[in-house]
Design a protein around this motif. Structure first.
Motif, PDB file in Angstrom:
ATOM      1  N   ASP A  65      13.653  27.464   4.256  1.00  0.00           N
ATOM      2  CA  ASP A  65      14.551  27.386   3.108  1.00  0.00           C
ATOM      3  C   ASP A  65      13.761  27.186   1.820  1.00  0.00           C
ATOM      4  O   ASP A  65      13.004  26.223   1.691  1.00  0.00           O
ATOM      5  CB  ASP A  65      15.516  26.203   3.314  1.00  0.00           C
ATOM      6  CG  ASP A  65      16.556  26.094   2.224  1.00  0.00           C
ATOM      7  OD1 ASP A  65      16.706  27.039   1.428  1.00  0.00           O
ATOM      8  OD2 ASP A  65      17.237  25.047   2.176  1.00  0.00           O
ATOM      9  N   PRO A 124      13.415  20.338  -2.526  1.00  0.00           N
ATOM     10  CA  PRO A 124      14.848  20.619  -2.594  1.00  0.00           C
ATOM     11  C   PRO A 124      15.496  20.108  -3.878  1.00  0.00           C
ATOM     12  O   PRO A 124      15.033  19.147  -4.481  1.00  0.00           O
ATOM     13  CB  PRO A 124      15.401  19.887  -1.368  1.00  0.00           C
ATOM     14  CG  PRO A 124      14.395  18.848  -1.041  1.00  0.00           C
ATOM     15  CD  PRO A 124      13.072  19.413  -1.438  1.00  0.00           C
ATOM     16  N   GLY A 125      16.555  20.786  -4.260  1.00  0.00           N
ATOM     17  CA  GLY A 125      17.312  20.367  -5.444  1.00  0.00           C
ATOM     18  C   GLY A 125      17.763  21.540  -6.293  1.00  0.00           C
ATOM     19  O   GLY A 125      18.765  21.446  -6.988  1.00  0.00           O
ATOM     20  N   SER A 159      22.214  31.588   0.552  1.00  0.00           N
ATOM     21  CA  SER A 159      22.604  30.278   0.033  1.00  0.00           C
ATOM     22  C   SER A 159      23.594  30.447  -1.113  1.00  0.00           C
ATOM     23  O   SER A 159      23.271  31.027  -2.154  1.00  0.00           O
ATOM     24  CB  SER A 159      21.375  29.523  -0.479  1.00  0.00           C
ATOM     25  OG  SER A 159      21.815  28.412  -1.238  1.00  0.00           O
ATOM     26  N   GLY A 179      18.577  32.424  -1.523  1.00  0.00           N
ATOM     27  CA  GLY A 179      19.566  32.208  -2.569  1.00  0.00           C
ATOM     28  C   GLY A 179      19.364  33.182  -3.710  1.00  0.00           C
ATOM     29  O   GLY A 179      20.034  34.212  -3.816  1.00  0.00           O
ATOM     30  N   TYR A 180      18.372  32.856  -4.531  1.00  0.00           N
ATOM     31  CA  TYR A 180      18.135  33.675  -5.719  1.00  0.00           C
ATOM     32  C   TYR A 180      17.762  35.113  -5.351  1.00  0.00           C
ATOM     33  O   TYR A 180      18.192  36.060  -6.016  1.00  0.00           O
ATOM     34  CB  TYR A 180      17.036  33.030  -6.584  1.00  0.00           C
ATOM     35  CG  TYR A 180      16.798  33.788  -7.859  1.00  0.00           C
ATOM     36  CD1 TYR A 180      17.729  33.722  -8.896  1.00  0.00           C
ATOM     37  CD2 TYR A 180      15.670  34.579  -8.012  1.00  0.00           C
ATOM     38  CE1 TYR A 180      17.542  34.452 -10.059  1.00  0.00           C
ATOM     39  CE2 TYR A 180      15.468  35.302  -9.176  1.00  0.00           C
ATOM     40  CZ  TYR A 180      16.404  35.237 -10.191  1.00  0.00           C
ATOM     41  OH  TYR A 180      16.217  35.956 -11.337  1.00  0.00           O
ATOM     42  N   GLY A 182      12.599  29.709  -1.863  1.00  0.00           N
ATOM     43  CA  GLY A 182      11.610  30.670  -2.354  1.00  0.00           C
ATOM     44  C   GLY A 182      11.401  31.890  -1.474  1.00  0.00           C
ATOM     45  O   GLY A 182      10.404  32.599  -1.621  1.00  0.00           O
ATOM     46  N   HIS A 204      23.414  22.212   4.828  1.00  0.00           N
ATOM     47  CA  HIS A 204      22.150  21.517   4.544  1.00  0.00           C
ATOM     48  C   HIS A 204      22.468  20.300   3.684  1.00  0.00           C
ATOM     49  O   HIS A 204      22.796  20.441   2.507  1.00  0.00           O
ATOM     50  CB  HIS A 204      21.227  22.511   3.816  1.00  0.00           C
ATOM     51  CG  HIS A 204      19.938  21.921   3.339  1.00  0.00           C
ATOM     52  ND1 HIS A 204      19.118  22.577   2.449  1.00  0.00           N
ATOM     53  CD2 HIS A 204      19.309  20.763   3.642  1.00  0.00           C
ATOM     54  CE1 HIS A 204      18.048  21.840   2.216  1.00  0.00           C
ATOM     55  NE2 HIS A 204      18.146  20.729   2.917  1.00  0.00           N
ATOM     56  N   ASP A 250      24.503  24.252   0.497  1.00  0.00           N
ATOM     57  CA  ASP A 250      23.625  23.186   0.011  1.00  0.00           C
ATOM     58  C   ASP A 250      24.426  22.055  -0.618  1.00  0.00           C
ATOM     59  O   ASP A 250      25.016  22.235  -1.692  1.00  0.00           O
ATOM     60  CB  ASP A 250      22.652  23.754  -1.029  1.00  0.00           C
ATOM     61  CG  ASP A 250      21.597  24.633  -0.387  1.00  0.00           C
ATOM     62  OD1 ASP A 250      20.892  24.135   0.513  1.00  0.00           O
ATOM     63  OD2 ASP A 250      21.484  25.815  -0.775  1.00  0.00           O
ATOM     64  N   GLY A 295      16.001  29.202  -6.793  1.00  0.00           N
ATOM     65  CA  GLY A 295      15.131  30.001  -7.653  1.00  0.00           C
ATOM     66  C   GLY A 295      13.747  29.455  -7.910  1.00  0.00           C
ATOM     67  O   GLY A 295      13.090  29.853  -8.866  1.00  0.00           O
TER      68      GLY A 295
HETATM   69  C1  DX5 Z   1      17.100  24.081  -2.392  1.00  0.00           C
HETATM   70  C2  DX5 Z   1      18.127  24.569  -1.437  1.00  0.00           C
HETATM   71  C3  DX5 Z   1      17.976  25.964  -1.057  1.00  0.00           C
HETATM   72  C4  DX5 Z   1      18.150  26.915  -2.186  1.00  0.00           C
HETATM   73  C5  DX5 Z   1      17.349  28.136  -1.860  1.00  0.00           C
HETATM   74  O1  DX5 Z   1      17.305  22.744  -2.607  1.00  0.00           O
HETATM   75  O2  DX5 Z   1      18.097  23.815  -0.237  1.00  0.00           O
HETATM   76  O3  DX5 Z   1      18.833  26.324   0.015  1.00  0.00           O
HETATM   77  O4  DX5 Z   1      19.479  27.284  -2.417  1.00  0.00           O
HETATM   78  O5  DX5 Z   1      17.382  28.936  -2.945  1.00  0.00           O
HETATM   79  P1  DX5 Z   1      16.261  29.997  -3.261  1.00  0.00           P
HETATM   80  O6  DX5 Z   1      16.293  30.994  -2.128  1.00  0.00           O
HETATM   81  O7  DX5 Z   1      16.723  30.546  -4.550  1.00  0.00           O
HETATM   82  O8  DX5 Z   1      14.957  29.275  -3.340  1.00  0.00           O
END
Ligand code: DX5
Ligand code: ZN
Length: 215
Positions: A174, A140-141, A7, A196-197, A176, A65, A34, A144
């Motif tokens: 998607d 979502p939002g 991400s 992502g993180y 964590g 997304h 995102d 990390g």
């Molecule tokens: C959250 C996003 C995710 C996010 C995932 O709203 O939809 O795609 O970037 O990031 P991590 O993997 O860091 O949880």
């Protein structure tokens, strides 16, 4: 072996091209993009001007997304900006069946996303039309955040629903996702993992992608 979709939300936006090239050269499969509108989710990410530049450099499919209300208004523009997967939230679409058909008509894969509080049973009458279902393992939002454990059971429920409806969709997770929980997710049946993180926050992002790919 799952598809890995890093991400870009957790990339360094000051060095976006560098981070995109890292993903290009890595074992990743898709770019996860995102898009947040500050209404459906309590955060604003980026829109078309940035996506235009992402597309210019990205050499892998864009998995978009949409965390926005009334996504129908923008589907065509996301497709024009190179989206190959377009996922919309069940919670954001009043006429989800129409939205899914519109995405497919544009030639993209249509994804339906469920927030952590939304049960898989809500998909009973849309799963036959979707190409992909994405289960949010965080609210979502933000990147990390920590993984919500009940997602594992939802993957199992989704597989049961697919079997009962005699249909198949890609199962994407998607939020964590880490090297620690990824084996549980793929073991339960997840086929696409967004990270992502875990990727961009690691000392060796390409190595982390490779490690996720090996699980
Ligand atoms: C959250 C996003 C995710 C996010 C995932 O709203 O939809 O795609 O970037 O990031 P991590 O993997 O860091 O949880
Ligand atoms: Zn996402």
């Amino acid at each position: 072996m799952a598809l890995i979709a890093p991400s870009l939300l957790s990339a360094d936006f000051g060095n976006l091209q560098r981070d995109i090239e890292m993903v290009n050269a890595s074992e990743a499969d898709w770019f996860h993009i995102d898009v947040m509108d500050g209404v459906f989710v309590p955060n604003i990410s980026f829109g078309f001007p940035v996506l235009k530049h992402i597309r210019k450099h990205a050499r892998k499919p864009l998995d978009v997304h949409l965390m926005i209300v009334d996504p129908d208004r923008y589907l065509e523009r996301f497709r024009e900006h190179g989206a190959e997967v377009i996922s919309v939230h069940y919670e954001a679409c009043t006429h989800l069946h129409r939205t899914v058909q519109a995405i497919k008509k544009l030639g993209a894969l249509a994804g339906v996303v469920l927030n952590p509080h939304s049960p898989v049973s809500l998909l009973e009458d849309i799963i036959q039309d979707a190409d992909l279902v994405m289960l949010m393992a965080v609210n979502p939002g933000f990147g990390g955040q920590s993984f919500i454990e009940s997602t594992i059971g939802k993957i199992v429920a989704l597989k049961e629903l697919m079997a009962r409806k005699k249909t198949e969709v890609f199962i994407e997770v998607d939020g964590g996702v880490t090297l620690d929980n990824a084996p549980l997710l793929t073991g339960a049946g997840a086929q696409v993992l967004v990270a992502g993180y875990a990727v961009f926050g690691s000392a060796d992002p390409a190595g982390t992608i490779a490690a996720l790919k090996k699980l």
